[in-house]
Design an enzyme around this catalytic site. Structure first.
Site, PDB file in Angstrom:
ATOM      1  N   ASP A  28      -2.294   0.764   7.146  1.00 17.42           N
ATOM      2  CA  ASP A  28      -1.438   0.619   5.939  1.00 17.42           C
ATOM      3  C   ASP A  28      -1.055  -0.678   5.865  1.00 17.42           C
ATOM      4  O   ASP A  28      -0.942  -1.274   4.795  1.00 17.42           O
ATOM      5  CB  ASP A  28      -0.158   1.723   5.982  1.00 17.42           C
ATOM      6  CG  ASP A  28      -0.816   3.100   5.755  1.00 17.42           C
ATOM      7  OD1 ASP A  28      -1.163   3.655   4.817  1.00 17.42           O
ATOM      8  OD2 ASP A  28      -0.940   3.606   7.013  1.00 17.42           O
ATOM      9  N   ASP A  87       0.922  -1.155  -0.053  1.00 19.18           N
ATOM     10  CA  ASP A  87      -0.027  -0.063   0.084  1.00 19.18           C
ATOM     11  C   ASP A  87       0.819   1.225   0.087  1.00 19.18           C
ATOM     12  O   ASP A  87       1.326   1.614   1.082  1.00 19.18           O
ATOM     13  CB  ASP A  87      -0.923  -0.113   1.129  1.00 19.18           C
ATOM     14  CG  ASP A  87      -1.789   1.012   1.143  1.00 19.18           C
ATOM     15  OD1 ASP A  87      -2.078   1.886   0.335  1.00 19.18           O
ATOM     16  OD2 ASP A  87      -2.128   1.629   2.301  1.00 19.18           O
ATOM     17  N   GLU A 119      -1.614  -1.720  -4.535  1.00 19.50           N
ATOM     18  CA  GLU A 119      -2.715  -1.106  -4.764  1.00 19.50           C
ATOM     19  C   GLU A 119      -2.583   0.105  -5.654  1.00 19.50           C
ATOM     20  O   GLU A 119      -1.635   0.965  -5.754  1.00 19.50           O
ATOM     21  CB  GLU A 119      -3.332  -0.467  -3.215  1.00 19.50           C
ATOM     22  CG  GLU A 119      -4.639   0.054  -3.369  1.00 19.50           C
ATOM     23  CD  GLU A 119      -5.205   0.318  -2.077  1.00 19.50           C
ATOM     24  OE1 GLU A 119      -6.159  -0.531  -1.682  1.00 19.50           O
ATOM     25  OE2 GLU A 119      -4.790   1.106  -1.272  1.00 19.50           O
TER      26      GLU A 119
END
Length: 165
Positions: A140, A7, A67
């Protein structure tokens, strides 16, 4: 199969390494890479790159799942996330590791079964799917684990579909 989920972010980059074996997922590692706002942009990106390279060396993931950039109203934030994402792609390329991209909608769909799931629902499913004692303390890290789970589920489906054709 071992997948590193990422992420990306300039201040905080979440990293989760998940092994998928015989329909069971195991978290091998999850944490965040933190950078100080006192560092220059290039120093922050360099720190992210170096730590990702160390983690890739340590865990030897077969693939990296990242992501995709979710366009934010704040253009400055979107640009810095895009830079961090670029560093992830570069690190994977340097290690000759294939990269897969997933939107937040795809991640939520794969982990929770509903693309508009709330963050706490995703965290709860990550905890359950990985048999963790607690939800990761930092969002995260949980998001990175969710991206890895999403990829393992997608990879499993792709393999299944190829086997049928």
């Amino acid at each position: 199969m071992i997948v590193m989920g990422v992420d990306p972010g300039t201040a905080i980059t979440g990293v989760g390494v998940v092994e998928g074996r015989e329909g069971k997922f195991t978290a091998l590692y999850y944490d965040c890479i933190y950078t100080s706002p006192r560092l220059s942009s290039s120093q922050r990106l360099g720190k992210i790159y170096d730590q990702l390279m160390d983690l890739m060396e340590r865990f030897s993931p077969h693939q990296v799942a990242v992501e995709e950039l979710f366009f934010n109203v704040n253009v400055k934030t979107a640009l810095s996330v895009g830079q961090a994402r670029g560093v992830v792609l570069l690190a994977a390329e340097r290690k000759n590791i294939q990269v897969a991209d997933y939107t937040p909608l795809q991640v939520k769909q794969a982990v929770v079964g509903y693309g508009r799931a709330e963050k706490r629902q995703v965290q709860s499913m990550v905890k359950k799917l990985l048999s963790l004692n607690d939800v990761p303390a930092v969002d995260d890290a949980s998001d990175a684990l969710a991206v890895a789970i999403c990829h393992l589920n997608s990879f499993k489906m792709d393999s299944l579909m190829k086997g049928l054709s």
